[in-house]
Design an enzyme around this catalytic site. Structure first.
Site, PDB file in Angstrom:
ATOM      1  N   ARG A  18      19.289  16.017   0.202  1.00  0.00           N
ATOM      2  CA  ARG A  18      19.188  15.633  -1.210  1.00  0.00           C
ATOM      3  C   ARG A  18      17.872  14.939  -1.545  1.00  0.00           C
ATOM      4  O   ARG A  18      17.537  14.761  -2.714  1.00  0.00           O
ATOM      5  CB  ARG A  18      20.373  14.743  -1.608  1.00  0.00           C
ATOM      6  N   GLY A  79      28.769  15.555  12.633  1.00  0.00           N
ATOM      7  CA  GLY A  79      29.459  14.348  12.174  1.00  0.00           C
ATOM      8  C   GLY A  79      29.004  13.097  12.905  1.00  0.00           C
ATOM      9  O   GLY A  79      28.356  13.161  13.952  1.00  0.00           O
ATOM     10  N   SER A 394     -29.223  -6.899  -9.068  1.00  0.00           N
ATOM     11  CA  SER A 394     -28.305  -5.936  -9.680  1.00  0.00           C
ATOM     12  C   SER A 394     -28.794  -4.497  -9.527  1.00  0.00           C
ATOM     13  O   SER A 394     -29.995  -4.242  -9.453  1.00  0.00           O
ATOM     14  CB  SER A 394     -28.164  -6.248 -11.173  1.00  0.00           C
TER      15      SER A 394
END
Ligand code: UD1
Ligand code: CA
Length: 455
Positions: A18, A79, A394
């Site tokens: 699922r 199982g 910068s």
């Protein structure tokens, strides 16, 4: 409590169809960590002698995630009882002792706490304890869980799967979590005699309770909060489990002395460590592997993963720390700065619009706005070294491999391809020329040529 041997079986062979995923269900992450590893962490707190994870034949990825822990392969999904039997051989040495205990948990239930497991172990080790004990809970909506049917003395008479339950049994609100602890010898004896004559044609682990009761071996029950045994079967379950895990992690972070200004908007990983007096503003993401020191301020919209943040650092807003970011004490990393595999020295600052990758930045260095380490040449990554107290102007490009010395100054707008000595000034840009009056002349010409806009 006696020090009887404890072995653990973690069931993880279910297909998880699922989830509609290529990834085995138990490897889906919750708080950045595969859910199976959450389960193993809770189990490890009991210090078991051995833990075996039961996987399906095509789950090499799960085996790799568990390594060096051991796995057993369940050839077919017949199982939960059949799955436990598949672990028997791998466990053989551990469960030979007459009084060894066996704990069975599910790999898709990452919210189970070690406290609950410990209370099961205590119940099992109490004087006159039942040979097997099931973990039950009372959810708001019992939905399709197996129902636990108690006898007059409060022992488990049997567990009935929803598919096999009649209307009256479906009214019972005590549900089976699937988690079991008991004498290994007893459990394997009962499992060896399981049948599969039921609605799903499976070997139900749960049937051992009815069998034990019928043989005069009353089974015990321990209850836990419903939240802890939420199993993940779908993506919606995964999201629910994630939200509960996040609440837990936020509570833990706050209990340890961090302020989360708006807790609901802070996303944490299972291994996130926040120090004392850390403040986290709204909307911050902590991916795996983040450690934050004391008194750190993390402003909104930061994204961190694999990062080590020192004491007194100021981060963000909008900072991105990628794996290998190591920020020294009192460093500042500001908005739109990305840092990867970089050691930033004590008090160093990179405050605006910067990419630092594969670099070492010395203490007190100042990285100007728009600085880029050009660390990748299309084939390999190269390192940049910036010395203590260096000043990078910068809009500098640092083309690695390259080193800027201690106290050096790099002029704004430079593209640095050669090492800069200590205390030197590096300028790499073309000479500026000013042509007097050219701008005014240009403007006048354009205005004369322009036709009026009116019609
Ligand atoms: C099981 C219980 C049910 C309980 C519920 C709680 C049984 C028969 N039923 O039902 O009473 O209320 O859990 O969530 O035990 N697994 C294997 N191999 C298998 C089948 C399952 O390894 O052949 C593993 C799964 O990966 C999973 C766990 O066992 O981790 C539980 O299996 P699942 O099919 O989800 O059991 P339920 O039908 O939900
Ligand atoms: Ca289930």
């Amino acid at each position: 409590m006696s020090d009887r041997k404890l072995a653990v079986v973690v069931l993880a062979a279910g297909k998880g169809s699922r989830m509609k995923s290529d990834l085995p269900k138990v490897l889906h992450p919750v708080a950045g960590k595969p859910m199976l590893l959450h389960v193993l962490a809770s189990v490890t707190a009991l210090a078991p002698a051995e833990t075996v994870v039961v996987v399906a034949p095509d789950m090499a990825a799960v085996e790799a995630a568990v390594a060096p822990g051991r796995c057993a392969v369940q050839a077919k999904p017949l199982g939960t009882g059949h799955a436990v039997a598949a672990a028997r051989e791998t466990l053989a040495a551990q469960i030979q002792d007459d009084d060894a205990d066996l704990l069975i948990v599910f790999g898709d239930g990452p919210l189970l706490t070690s406290e609950t497991l410990r209370s099961m172990l205590e119940a099992r080790r109490a004087p006159e304890a039942a040979e097997i004990i099931g973990l039950a809970f009372r959810p708001e909506d019992p939905a399709a869980y197996g129902r636990v049917i108690l006898d007059d003395s409060g022992h488990i008479e049997k567990i009935v799967e929803f598919a096999d339950a009649d209307t009256a049994q479906r009214q019972i609100d005590l549900c089976n979590s699937g988690i079991v602890i008991g004498a290994a010898r007893c459990i394997f004896d009962l499992i060896g005699r399981l049948g599969s004559h039921n609605a799903q044609g499976e070997y139900y682990l749960t049937d051992i309770f009815g069998m034990a009761s019928a043989e005069g071996r009353p089974a015990g029950v321990v209850e836990c909060p419903a939240e802890e045994v939420l199993g993940v079967n779908s993506r919606a379950d995964l999201a629910l489990v994630e939200s509960i895990m996040q609440q837990r992690l936020r509570r833990r972070a706050m209990a340890a002395g961090a302020t989360l200004v708006d807790p609901e908007t802070v996303w944490l990983s299972a291994d996130t460590v926040l120090g004392r007096d850390v403040t986290v503003q709204p909307s911050v993401f902590f991916g795996p592997g983040v450690t934050v020191g004391d008194r750190v301020e993390i402003r909104s919209f930061c994204h961190l993963e694999g990062a080590d943040v020192g004491d007194d650092v100021v981060l963000g807003p909008f900072a991105r720390l990628r794996p290998g970011a190591k920020l020294g004490r009192a460093a500042h990393v500001g908005n739109f700065v990305e840092i990867k595999n970089v050691e930033l020295g004590e008090g160093a600052k990179a405050n605006h619009l910067t990419y630092l990758g594969d670099a070492t930045v010395g203490a007190g260095a100042n990285i100007g706005a728009g600085t880029i380490t050009c660390n990748y040449d299309g084939f390999a990554k190269h390192r940049t070294t910036i010395g203590a107290k260096a000043f990078i102007g910068s809009n500098t490009a640092l083309v690695a491999p390259v080193a800027v010395g201690d106290g050096a100054l790099v002029a704004a707008g430079s593209t640095i391809t050669e090492d800069v000595p200590d205390d030197a000034l590096a300028v790499e840009r073309s000479q500026q020329t000013n042509r007097e009056g050219v701008a005014a002349r240009f403007r006048n010409e354009r205005q004369v040529a322009k036709k009026p806009d009116r019609d």
